[in-house]
Enzyme design. Structure first.
Site, PDB file in Angstrom:
ATOM      1  N   GLU A 299      30.213  -6.363 -24.115  1.00 27.80           N
ATOM      2  CA  GLU A 299      29.247  -7.320 -23.535  1.00 27.80           C
ATOM      3  C   GLU A 299      29.961  -8.227 -22.530  1.00 27.80           C
ATOM      4  O   GLU A 299      29.486  -8.460 -21.420  1.00 27.80           O
ATOM      5  CB  GLU A 299      28.609  -8.172 -24.635  1.00 27.80           C
ATOM      6  CG  GLU A 299      27.765  -7.387 -25.608  1.00 27.80           C
ATOM      7  CD  GLU A 299      27.065  -8.278 -26.628  1.00 27.80           C
ATOM      8  OE1 GLU A 299      26.701  -9.421 -26.301  1.00 27.80           O
ATOM      9  OE2 GLU A 299      26.880  -7.816 -27.773  1.00 27.80           O
TER      10      GLU A 299
ATOM     11  N   HIS B 186      21.620  -7.569 -24.381  1.00 27.31           N
ATOM     12  CA  HIS B 186      21.110  -7.195 -25.699  1.00 27.31           C
ATOM     13  C   HIS B 186      22.114  -6.239 -26.349  1.00 27.31           C
ATOM     14  O   HIS B 186      22.589  -5.298 -25.714  1.00 27.31           O
ATOM     15  CB  HIS B 186      19.745  -6.505 -25.552  1.00 27.31           C
ATOM     16  CG  HIS B 186      19.138  -6.145 -26.872  1.00 27.31           C
ATOM     17  ND1 HIS B 186      18.554  -7.088 -27.690  1.00 27.31           N
ATOM     18  CD2 HIS B 186      19.042  -4.970 -27.527  1.00 27.31           C
ATOM     19  CE1 HIS B 186      18.121  -6.494 -28.790  1.00 27.31           C
ATOM     20  NE2 HIS B 186      18.405  -5.211 -28.720  1.00 27.31           N
TER      21      HIS B 186
ATOM     22  N   ASP C  98      12.946  -7.452 -24.960  1.00 33.30           N
ATOM     23  CA  ASP C  98      14.061  -6.499 -24.862  1.00 33.30           C
ATOM     24  C   ASP C  98      13.652  -5.241 -24.104  1.00 33.30           C
ATOM     25  O   ASP C  98      13.871  -4.103 -24.554  1.00 33.30           O
ATOM     26  CB  ASP C  98      14.600  -6.155 -26.266  1.00 33.30           C
ATOM     27  CG  ASP C  98      15.177  -7.373 -26.957  1.00 33.30           C
ATOM     28  OD1 ASP C  98      15.651  -8.286 -26.258  1.00 33.30           O
ATOM     29  OD2 ASP C  98      15.143  -7.424 -28.191  1.00 33.30           O
TER      30      ASP C  98
ATOM     31  N   ASN D 298      19.167 -10.703 -19.217  1.00 31.33           N
ATOM     32  CA  ASN D 298      19.518 -10.825 -20.636  1.00 31.33           C
ATOM     33  C   ASN D 298      20.581  -9.795 -20.998  1.00 31.33           C
ATOM     34  O   ASN D 298      20.674  -8.740 -20.359  1.00 31.33           O
ATOM     35  CB  ASN D 298      18.262 -10.586 -21.494  1.00 31.33           C
ATOM     36  CG  ASN D 298      18.521 -10.766 -22.976  1.00 31.33           C
ATOM     37  OD1 ASN D 298      19.250 -11.665 -23.386  1.00 31.33           O
ATOM     38  ND2 ASN D 298      17.929  -9.898 -23.792  1.00 31.33           N
TER      39      ASN D 298
ATOM     40  N   ASN E 296      29.414 -15.032 -24.691  1.00 33.94           N
ATOM     41  CA  ASN E 296      29.000 -14.440 -23.407  1.00 33.94           C
ATOM     42  C   ASN E 296      28.934 -15.505 -22.318  1.00 33.94           C
ATOM     43  O   ASN E 296      29.254 -15.226 -21.149  1.00 33.94           O
ATOM     44  CB  ASN E 296      27.650 -13.724 -23.548  1.00 33.94           C
ATOM     45  CG  ASN E 296      27.810 -12.322 -24.099  1.00 33.94           C
ATOM     46  OD1 ASN E 296      28.309 -11.437 -23.417  1.00 33.94           O
ATOM     47  ND2 ASN E 296      27.412 -12.122 -25.358  1.00 33.94           N
TER      48      ASN E 296
ATOM     49  N   ARG F 205      15.261 -17.129 -28.533  1.00 38.25           N
ATOM     50  CA  ARG F 205      13.900 -17.641 -28.447  1.00 38.25           C
ATOM     51  C   ARG F 205      13.122 -16.783 -27.485  1.00 38.25           C
ATOM     52  O   ARG F 205      13.593 -16.469 -26.392  1.00 38.25           O
ATOM     53  CB  ARG F 205      13.956 -19.067 -27.923  1.00 38.25           C
ATOM     54  CG  ARG F 205      12.921 -19.909 -28.585  1.00 38.25           C
ATOM     55  CD  ARG F 205      12.919 -21.311 -28.230  1.00 38.25           C
ATOM     56  NE  ARG F 205      11.523 -21.731 -28.170  1.00 38.25           N
ATOM     57  CZ  ARG F 205      10.752 -21.889 -29.225  1.00 38.25           C
ATOM     58  NH1 ARG F 205      11.238 -21.698 -30.423  1.00 38.25           N
ATOM     59  NH2 ARG F 205       9.495 -22.247 -29.088  1.00 38.25           N
TER      60      ARG F 205
HETATM   61  C1  GRF Z   1      25.383 -11.265 -28.430  1.00 37.35           C
HETATM   62  O1  GRF Z   1      25.680 -10.166 -29.227  1.00 37.35           O
HETATM   63  C2  GRF Z   1      24.220 -10.984 -27.536  1.00 37.35           C
HETATM   64  O2  GRF Z   1      24.143  -9.667 -27.113  1.00 37.35           O
HETATM   65  C3  GRF Z   1      23.054 -11.287 -28.433  1.00 37.35           C
HETATM   66  O3  GRF Z   1      23.444 -12.403 -29.190  1.00 37.35           O
HETATM   67  C4  GRF Z   1      24.869 -12.433 -29.271  1.00 37.35           C
HETATM   68  C5  GRF Z   1      25.298 -13.762 -28.727  1.00 37.35           C
HETATM   69  O4  GRF Z   1      26.666 -13.976 -28.871  1.00 37.35           O
HETATM   70  N1  GRF Z   1      21.846 -11.463 -27.663  1.00 37.35           N
HETATM   71  P1  GRF Z   1      27.363 -15.157 -28.076  1.00 37.35           P
HETATM   72  O5  GRF Z   1      26.592 -16.427 -28.404  1.00 37.35           O
HETATM   73  O6  GRF Z   1      27.309 -14.837 -26.615  1.00 37.35           O
HETATM   74  O7  GRF Z   1      28.754 -15.219 -28.589  1.00 37.35           O
END
Ligand code: GRF
Length: 201
Positions: A176, A111, A147, A109, A16, A93
């Protein structure tokens, strides 16, 4: 108008983070990525960020006596770099209420579930076990409840009968990467022309 200075907080792979960093190259993206920070020194995403030419910092949480001490150091690192907005991207965290209050409205964030369903961990396994027919992901503003907080964007994907946790996670992850940059950009724009953290004005 000065661009917002964005910090991306990660703990692992960082896919991400890469999606946000790629989006931030567009001239109309309202923020510059000023820092990619990980609470794990060996996070793969830190190496990826450095290879992309981004400033990186490892701040291992193990070196701190408690959550408050870690979050105080985290805030100090962010302020030292005049960060305005924080994007959590696989940052594993829980942040303290004091930290969240200090950066109120400025932490976003992603999720991997259709919140309010499946807060916490193992979202895909839980969706499959429940017999759900769809899953998805949510971009939200971070509040003191885990969350939770105002939803900025969601994307839905179907769950196939033969899906495993891994196949479903891959389908959701693609979404995402699609919705996070756009939702974050819209939120930063909504903060107005001067995005600086209140403490830094
Ligand atoms: C993603 O699925 C995000 O939604 C979750 O942890 C994962 C992180 O993946 N919170 P990356 O490190 O962005 O590849």
């Amino acid at each position: 108008m000065p661009e917002a200075r964005l910090a991306i907080l990660i703990s692992g792979r960082g896919s991400n983070m890469v999606a946000l960093a790629n989006a931030a190259r567009a001239p109309d993206f309202p923020a510059d990525i000023a820092l990619v920070l990980s609470n794990k020194a060996d996070a793969q995403g830190l190496e990826t960020a450095a290879a992309m030419g981004l400033e990186t910092l490892a701040l291992p949480h193990r070196g701190f006596a408690n959550r408050e001490a870690f979050d105080t150091a985290l805030s100090a690192e962010l302020k030292a770099r005049h960060i305005d907005v924080i994007a959590l991207a696989g940052f594993m965290r829980i942040l303290t209420p004091g930290f969240i209050r200090q950066w109120e409205g400025r932490i976003v964030n992603i999720h991997p579930s259709l919140l309010p369903k499946y807060q916490g961990l193992d979202t895909h396994a839980r969706a499959i076990a429940a017999g759900d027919r769809e899953a998805g992901c949510t971009v939200h503003v971070v509040t003191e409840r885990l969350d939770d907080g105002p939803v900025l964007a969601q994307a839905r994907v179907p769950i196939a009968p033969d899906d495993t946790e891994a196949t479903l996670a891959a389908r959701v992850l693609a979404q995402e990467h699609r919705i996070y940059p756009a939702a974050l950009a819209a939120h930063i724009r909504s903060l107005g022309p001067k995005q600086a953290c209140p403490d830094q004005r």
